[in-house]
Structures are given as C-alpha cells and as structure tokens.
Design an enzyme around this catalytic site. Structure first.
Site, PDB file in Angstrom:
ATOM      1  N   ASN A   1       8.022  62.661  -5.105  1.00 32.10           N
ATOM      2  CA  ASN A   1       7.030  62.008  -4.258  1.00 32.10           C
ATOM      3  C   ASN A   1       5.754  61.819  -5.085  1.00 32.10           C
ATOM      4  O   ASN A   1       5.073  62.784  -5.397  1.00 32.10           O
ATOM      5  CB  ASN A   1       6.755  62.911  -3.042  1.00 32.10           C
ATOM      6  CG  ASN A   1       5.626  62.392  -2.175  1.00 32.10           C
ATOM      7  OD1 ASN A   1       5.204  61.237  -2.309  1.00 32.10           O
ATOM      8  ND2 ASN A   1       5.122  63.245  -1.286  1.00 32.10           N
ATOM      9  N   TRP A   2       5.485  60.567  -5.426  1.00 21.43           N
ATOM     10  CA  TRP A   2       4.299  60.303  -6.278  1.00 21.43           C
ATOM     11  C   TRP A   2       2.995  60.414  -5.479  1.00 21.43           C
ATOM     12  O   TRP A   2       1.929  60.385  -6.050  1.00 21.43           O
ATOM     13  CB  TRP A   2       4.393  58.909  -6.888  1.00 21.43           C
ATOM     14  CG  TRP A   2       5.508  58.732  -7.882  1.00 21.43           C
ATOM     15  CD1 TRP A   2       6.456  59.654  -8.266  1.00 21.43           C
ATOM     16  CD2 TRP A   2       5.788  57.547  -8.643  1.00 21.43           C
ATOM     17  NE1 TRP A   2       7.296  59.105  -9.192  1.00 21.43           N
ATOM     18  CE2 TRP A   2       6.914  57.825  -9.452  1.00 21.43           C
ATOM     19  CE3 TRP A   2       5.192  56.277  -8.719  1.00 21.43           C
ATOM     20  CZ2 TRP A   2       7.453  56.867 -10.324  1.00 21.43           C
ATOM     21  CZ3 TRP A   2       5.738  55.332  -9.584  1.00 21.43           C
ATOM     22  CH2 TRP A   2       6.849  55.631 -10.375  1.00 21.43           C
ATOM     23  N   LYS A   3       3.085  60.455  -4.171  1.00 20.36           N
ATOM     24  CA  LYS A   3       1.892  60.462  -3.294  1.00 20.36           C
ATOM     25  C   LYS A   3       0.983  59.281  -3.687  1.00 20.36           C
ATOM     26  O   LYS A   3       1.481  58.249  -4.074  1.00 20.36           O
ATOM     27  CB  LYS A   3       1.156  61.799  -3.389  1.00 20.36           C
ATOM     28  CG  LYS A   3       2.089  62.990  -3.238  1.00 20.36           C
ATOM     29  CD  LYS A   3       1.362  64.255  -2.969  1.00 20.36           C
ATOM     30  CE  LYS A   3       2.332  65.415  -3.011  1.00 20.36           C
ATOM     31  NZ  LYS A   3       1.817  66.626  -2.421  1.00 20.36           N
TER      32      LYS A   3
ATOM     33  N   HIS B   1       5.896  63.825   6.292  1.00 21.23           N
ATOM     34  CA  HIS B   1       5.325  64.694   5.254  1.00 21.23           C
ATOM     35  C   HIS B   1       4.118  65.423   5.846  1.00 21.23           C
ATOM     36  O   HIS B   1       3.375  64.858   6.655  1.00 21.23           O
ATOM     37  CB  HIS B   1       4.903  63.851   4.038  1.00 21.23           C
ATOM     38  CG  HIS B   1       4.573  64.698   2.851  1.00 21.23           C
ATOM     39  ND1 HIS B   1       3.378  65.361   2.726  1.00 21.23           N
ATOM     40  CD2 HIS B   1       5.293  65.017   1.749  1.00 21.23           C
ATOM     41  CE1 HIS B   1       3.381  66.043   1.592  1.00 21.23           C
ATOM     42  NE2 HIS B   1       4.534  65.849   0.974  1.00 21.23           N
TER      43      HIS B   1
ATOM     44  N   GLU C   1       1.317  66.037   4.746  1.00 21.74           N
ATOM     45  CA  GLU C   1       0.024  65.349   4.544  1.00 21.74           C
ATOM     46  C   GLU C   1      -0.161  64.248   5.578  1.00 21.74           C
ATOM     47  O   GLU C   1      -1.284  63.989   6.016  1.00 21.74           O
ATOM     48  CB  GLU C   1      -0.060  64.807   3.105  1.00 21.74           C
ATOM     49  CG  GLU C   1      -0.264  65.941   2.109  1.00 21.74           C
ATOM     50  CD  GLU C   1       0.295  65.676   0.717  1.00 21.74           C
ATOM     51  OE1 GLU C   1       0.593  64.514   0.391  1.00 21.74           O
ATOM     52  OE2 GLU C   1       0.449  66.662  -0.044  1.00 21.74           O
TER      53      GLU C   1
ATOM     54  N   GLU D   1       9.448  72.028   3.664  1.00 19.03           N
ATOM     55  CA  GLU D   1       8.260  72.094   2.821  1.00 19.03           C
ATOM     56  C   GLU D   1       7.201  72.960   3.500  1.00 19.03           C
ATOM     57  O   GLU D   1       6.423  72.462   4.316  1.00 19.03           O
ATOM     58  CB  GLU D   1       7.693  70.692   2.611  1.00 19.03           C
ATOM     59  CG  GLU D   1       8.631  69.762   1.892  1.00 19.03           C
ATOM     60  CD  GLU D   1       7.871  68.760   1.040  1.00 19.03           C
ATOM     61  OE1 GLU D   1       8.098  68.735  -0.165  1.00 19.03           O
ATOM     62  OE2 GLU D   1       7.026  68.033   1.592  1.00 19.03           O
TER      63      GLU D   1
ATOM     64  N   GLY E   1       1.404  71.645  -3.286  1.00 17.22           N
ATOM     65  CA  GLY E   1       0.252  71.359  -4.140  1.00 17.22           C
ATOM     66  C   GLY E   1      -0.621  72.564  -4.416  1.00 17.22           C
ATOM     67  O   GLY E   1      -1.736  72.433  -4.922  1.00 17.22           O
TER      68      GLY E   1
ATOM     69  N   SER F   1       5.563  72.896  -4.685  1.00 10.99           N
ATOM     70  CA  SER F   1       5.259  73.385  -6.038  1.00 10.99           C
ATOM     71  C   SER F   1       6.503  73.699  -6.868  1.00 10.99           C
ATOM     72  O   SER F   1       6.510  74.648  -7.649  1.00 10.99           O
ATOM     73  CB  SER F   1       4.330  74.605  -5.969  1.00 10.99           C
ATOM     74  OG  SER F   1       3.114  74.274  -5.339  1.00 10.99           O
TER      75      SER F   1
ATOM     76  N   GLY G   1       6.463  67.083  -5.841  1.00  6.73           N
ATOM     77  CA  GLY G   1       5.216  66.321  -5.904  1.00  6.73           C
ATOM     78  C   GLY G   1       4.699  66.277  -7.339  1.00  6.73           C
ATOM     79  O   GLY G   1       5.119  65.451  -8.148  1.00  6.73           O
ATOM     80  N   GLY G   2       3.826  67.197  -7.655  1.00  9.69           N
ATOM     81  CA  GLY G   2       3.134  67.208  -8.950  1.00  9.69           C
ATOM     82  C   GLY G   2       4.048  67.064 -10.158  1.00  9.69           C
ATOM     83  O   GLY G   2       3.778  66.253 -11.063  1.00  9.69           O
TER      84      GLY G   2
HETATM   85  C1  PEP Z   1       5.385  67.158  -1.879  1.00  9.78           C
HETATM   86  O1  PEP Z   1       4.539  66.306  -2.008  1.00  9.78           O
HETATM   87  O2  PEP Z   1       6.295  66.961  -1.077  1.00  9.78           O
HETATM   88  C2  PEP Z   1       5.308  68.386  -2.684  1.00  9.78           C
HETATM   89  C3  PEP Z   1       6.207  69.312  -2.499  1.00  9.78           C
HETATM   90  O3  PEP Z   1       4.296  68.491  -3.595  1.00  9.78           O
HETATM   91  P1  PEP Z   1       4.128  69.595  -4.770  1.00  9.78           P
HETATM   92  O4  PEP Z   1       5.448  69.670  -5.482  1.00  9.78           O
HETATM   93  O5  PEP Z   1       3.040  69.087  -5.646  1.00  9.78           O
HETATM   94  O6  PEP Z   1       3.790  70.896  -4.102  1.00  9.78           O
END
Ligand code: PEP
Length: 250
Positions: A9-11, A95, A97, A167, A173, A213, A234-235
């Site tokens: 997920n590039w967000k 999600h 967010e 999640e 994050g 993460s 994500g990251g």
């Molecule tokens: C996500 O955006 O779904 C996520 C899990 O982000 P991260 O890996 O950065 O925690």
C-alpha cells in the site's frame, strides 16, 4: 492450499515518476515468482499507467479505495467499474486511515466491498483494533464484529474469495509489529468468524493477511503462522528491494 498474497500500500506516496521508478526496480527483482500473488496499490493518479506497465507481468494492481455507486455525484470518489476499466484487480477497503481520518463506517466499508466484488475486483478488507481496545482485552470481539459487518450480504462462495487484512491500528506506521503469536491469534479468530458466518469451505479458502510495520526481518516468522496467508505492507513497500524480499519471504 491458500496462495499467499502480498500487497504493498503506497498510501499518499509516490508521484507517477517515482512510482514508475519503483515499479521498474521491482519487476526484475520478483521475476519468476509464481507461487505468491503480488499486488501494488498506488495513488489514484498513478493507477492507469502502473496497470498498463504491469500488464502481462506477475504483479497485479490494487486501488486504495473504491466507491459503492457505479457513477454519480460523489466528488472525489472512484467507482469500481472505472477501476475495472483500467485493469485494477484489487481494492483496499476500510483501511484504518480511511476509518480514522475520513469517517468511514463499517456500513460504508461493506458497501464498498460489495461494489468492488460485483465489478470483479477483489476487496482487501481491513480490520483491526486500536491500542485502547487491545489493552481493554476486547480485541477479538471487536475484530470479529468488524468482519461480520464488512462481509454482510456476501454469499458463502463469494466470501471465500475475499481477502481480509488484520491490521492492528497500534502497529501501522509505528514500527511496532505485532508478535507472530499476536498476529496468528487474531488471524485464526477471523478465520473462525468466517467459518461461523459462511461455513467451513469459506473459512478454509479465505485469505487473511497481517499488516502493521511488516519488514524483511519479520516476514518469515509471520508467514510460518498457519492462519497468516500474506501481508499488507505500507512503509516497506516503498523500496523495491525491501518489498521484493518480503514477496520472497527472505
Ligand atoms: C498499511 O498501510 O496498511 C500498513 C500496514 O503500513 P505500515 O506497513 O507502514 O505499518
């Protein structure tokens, strides 16, 4: 046997130019990987060009959200048939967010998931508890409720084809990954919930990801867990080398 699914997920990261650079780096690194469904979820502006660049490759494209109506006066939203038109195969829905910053409700998440599915796009439905809910000890009940509301109205054979992503909000994050046991406990509970709601075949087939993460250092331990069928990243999905190592569980 469930095929693992690893999604990035590039967000709200990466311009088209940056996204294309990432994709061009990723393609050779994951060439030949067949036993994992690999998905990247760029921002809306990059979806069309990334999808056409990846046509015929072993990387699929997902959107980061999708609206429940086919068209209409919904400024800023994108309809499932529009995603389908450009070759998008998956859509993240619910999600944390989106729930936290944009007021998305369980009912809306369900409507988005159903619209995506109806258009032939696999929803990746995100669920997960806050730190407060985890500390209260009610997280299993909380997540099961989110799963029940998000999957409302699906037929058992449809539910079997969904992807659910556990999640925990406190791990997204933050650099704080759930332990392998914490991830497995909730993913197993999600599978039991699907079995209770839709029967054993759906529970057995549905793919459940962990997200929060995820890094190269944690992928193997997570994938060894019986109810973790993949990860939502994500990251670490923003670097081609890291994401390719996650895809290969290295
Ligand atoms: C996500 O955006 O779904 C996520 C899990 O982000 P991260 O890996 O950065 O925690």
């Amino acid at each position: 046997m469930r095929k693992p699914i690893i999604a990035g997920n590039w967000k709200m990261h990466n311009t088209i130019a940056e996204g294309m650079k990432l994709i061009r780096g990723l393609i050779p690194l994951v060439k030949g990987v067949k036993d994992v469904d690999i998905v990247v979820c760029p921002t809306a502006t990059a979806l069309a060009v990334v999808t056409s660049t990846l046509r015929g490759k072993n990387i699929q494209v997902g959107a980061q959200n999708v609206h429940w109506e086919k068209d209409g006066a919904y400024t800023g939203e994108i309809a499932a048939p529009m995603l389908k038109e450009i070759g998008v195969k998956y859509a993240i829905v619910g999600h944390s967010e989106r729930r936290q910053y944009f007021g998305e409700t369980d009912e809306g998440v369900n409507k988005r998931a159903r619209a995506a599915f109806a258009a032939g796009i696999t929803p990746i439905i995100c669920v997960g508890e806050s730190l407060a809910t985890r500390e209260k000890g009610t997280y299993l009940r909380f997540v099961a409720r989110q799963v029940r509301l998000a999957t409302n109205g699906f037929q058992p054979e449809e539910a079997a084809k969904l992807v659910l992503a556990y999640e925990p909000v406190w791990a997204i994050g933050t650099g704080k990954t759930a332990t392998f046991e914490q991830a497995e406990e909730v993913c197993a509970h999600i599978r039991q919930t699907i079995t209770r709601l839709f029967g054993a075949a759906a529970g057995d087939k549905i793919r459940i990801q962990y997200g929060g993460s995820v890094k190269t250092a944690t992928i193997r331990g997570l994938m060894e867990k019986p109810d973790v069928d993949g990860v939502l990243v994500g990251g670490a999905a923003l670097k081609a080398v890291d994401f390719s190592q996650i895809v290969k569980f290295q």
